[in-house]
Write a protein that holds these residues in place. Structure first.
Motif, PDB file in Angstrom:
ATOM      1  N   UNK A 256      35.806  50.858  39.337  1.00  0.00           N
ATOM      2  CA  UNK A 256      35.607  50.293  39.759  1.00  0.00           C
ATOM      3  C   UNK A 256      35.001  48.851  39.151  1.00  0.00           C
ATOM      4  N   UNK A 257      35.221  48.619  37.358  1.00  0.00           N
ATOM      5  CA  UNK A 257      34.738  47.735  37.028  1.00  0.00           C
ATOM      6  C   UNK A 257      35.549  46.550  37.434  1.00  0.00           C
ATOM      7  N   UNK A 258      34.491  45.234  37.819  1.00  0.00           N
ATOM      8  CA  UNK A 258      35.647  44.833  37.464  1.00  0.00           C
ATOM      9  C   UNK A 258      35.603  43.141  36.423  1.00  0.00           C
ATOM     10  N   UNK A 259      36.700  42.123  36.699  1.00  0.00           N
ATOM     11  CA  UNK A 259      36.575  41.205  35.126  1.00  0.00           C
ATOM     12  C   UNK A 259      37.431  39.911  35.269  1.00  0.00           C
ATOM     13  N   UNK A 260      38.113  39.056  35.010  1.00  0.00           N
ATOM     14  CA  UNK A 260      39.124  38.865  34.818  1.00  0.00           C
ATOM     15  C   UNK A 260      40.376  38.987  34.762  1.00  0.00           C
ATOM     16  N   UNK A 261      40.738  40.594  33.918  1.00  0.00           N
ATOM     17  CA  UNK A 261      41.259  40.778  34.033  1.00  0.00           C
ATOM     18  C   UNK A 261      42.094  41.928  35.392  1.00  0.00           C
ATOM     19  N   UNK A 262      41.161  42.238  36.209  1.00  0.00           N
ATOM     20  CA  UNK A 262      41.282  43.224  37.433  1.00  0.00           C
ATOM     21  C   UNK A 262      41.444  41.676  38.037  1.00  0.00           C
ATOM     22  N   UNK A 263      40.663  40.716  37.963  1.00  0.00           N
ATOM     23  CA  UNK A 263      41.085  39.865  39.508  1.00  0.00           C
ATOM     24  C   UNK A 263      42.084  39.226  39.212  1.00  0.00           C
ATOM     25  N   UNK A 264      42.530  38.459  38.409  1.00  0.00           N
ATOM     26  CA  UNK A 264      43.789  38.278  38.110  1.00  0.00           C
ATOM     27  C   UNK A 264      45.339  38.977  37.551  1.00  0.00           C
ATOM     28  N   UNK A 265      45.522  40.054  37.470  1.00  0.00           N
ATOM     29  CA  UNK A 265      46.437  40.946  36.587  1.00  0.00           C
ATOM     30  C   UNK A 265      46.586  40.203  35.446  1.00  0.00           C
ATOM     31  N   UNK A 266      47.497  41.633  35.365  1.00  0.00           N
ATOM     32  CA  UNK A 266      47.372  41.259  33.754  1.00  0.00           C
ATOM     33  C   UNK A 266      48.309  40.022  32.869  1.00  0.00           C
ATOM     34  N   UNK A 267      49.962  39.935  34.153  1.00  0.00           N
ATOM     35  CA  UNK A 267      50.577  38.225  33.774  1.00  0.00           C
ATOM     36  C   UNK A 267      49.213  37.116  34.118  1.00  0.00           C
ATOM     37  N   UNK A 268      49.008  37.201  34.895  1.00  0.00           N
ATOM     38  CA  UNK A 268      48.490  36.207  35.098  1.00  0.00           C
ATOM     39  C   UNK A 268      47.460  35.414  34.390  1.00  0.00           C
ATOM     40  N   UNK A 269      46.703  36.498  33.598  1.00  0.00           N
ATOM     41  CA  UNK A 269      45.242  36.720  32.473  1.00  0.00           C
ATOM     42  C   UNK A 269      46.195  35.959  31.256  1.00  0.00           C
TER      43      UNK A 269
END
Length: 284
Positions: free
Chosen positions: A192-205
């Motif tokens: 349940x941790x948020x991050x730029x990666x979990x929000x944008x997804x792998x490709x977009x990050x």
């Protein structure tokens, strides 16, 4: 003591000590006790606080993260968490107090910002690491602020070129954090941790990291010679992350290969930056 050493991540010590030392030395042109104390502070206590606080409050997610437990982050038993937090405070505060007596208002504000960013990234309630985009900005501050502090402490004049350098370094830091977040997308989501990666997804990050690295390289064109040559150092980082543009969320753990290369790439580019700094001193 071994736990404290592991949680401070020795492989990354140079990433905060070097920017301060280089900035202060270039600004003042000489070696002083302030340089020695500041370098020691950003070498060990600063990293113990930054990574120690992170390892304590990320314990639950780190248990589920296969890359933790070594150079990329210690997984220390709960019984030792209080000791890590006390050691972080007791080693950081004396250095900070001594350094604060040597700087003006601007320098001390940056020092305070640097320490606040260390705390805010992982500490409960603040947890900037779980606020997408703010996580990358805070992480970049961890590494850029020692350099800015060194410049201010050394009395550097902030020209347009110097601002370009600081901005480029900040974008590099954001790109590096964003790419590092890709490998943790799966375990972060599971806990349940948020991050730029979990929000944008792998490709977009990964794409965001590519754009930020490229922009950092271009910004170096606005610096004094031989600064523009340092812009070329963005190329190895681009080459490192570009192969992961196609990675999806499920396979995002594969980005750990790139992250491990990144850790050692910093030493290679750091050597190149040192040569450019020597050149700059000679031609200045």
């Amino acid at each position: 003591m071994i736990d404290l050493l592991l949680t401070s991540r020795p492989v990354s010590w140079v990433n905060t000590a070097y920017p301060f030392a280089a900035a202060y030395l270039i600004s003042t042109g000489g070696i002083s006790w302030v340089l020695v104390v500041g370098t020691l502070f950003f070498l060990i206590p600063y990293n113990l606080a930054m990574y120690g606080i992170n390892d304590v409050f990320d314990y639950e997610s780190d248990l589920r993260n296969p890359r933790k437990g070594g150079a990329e982050g210690a997984v220390v038993d709960r019984s030792r968490h209080r000791g890590i937090l006390w050691a972080s405070a007791l080693t950081t505060v004396p250095f900070a107090v001594v350094l604060a007596t040597q700087g003006g208002v601007a320098a001390n504000l940056v020092l305070l910002l640097s320490l606040a960013a260390v705390l805010a990234y992982s500490a409960p309630r603040l947890r900037f690491k779980e606020r997408s985009f703010l996580d990358s900005m805070t992480s970049s501050t961890h590494f850029v602020s020692p350099a800015v502090y060194g410049l201010l402490l050394g009395g550097a004049e902030f020209t347009g070129g110097l601002w370009c350098l600081v901005a480029a370094y900040f974008l590099w830091g954001m790109a590096s954090h964003a790419f590092g977040a890709v490998q943790d997308i799966v375990p972060d989501r599971e806990t349940g941790l948020g991050s730029v990666g979990t929000v944008l997804g792998a490709r977009a990050t990964v794409l965001a990291a590519v754009v930020a690295y490229a922009a950092a390289g271009l910004l170096m064109l606005g610096t004094a010679w031989p600064g523009p040559l340092a812009g070329l150092l963005a190329l190895p980082y681009l080459a490192n992350v570009l192969p992961f543009l196609g990675v999806d969320d499920a396979g995002s753990g594969a980005a750990n290969r790139g992250w491990r290369r990144f850790l050692w790439l910093n030493y290679v580019t750091g050597f190149a930056v040192t040569l450019l700094l020597i050149w700059y001193v000679v031609i200045r």
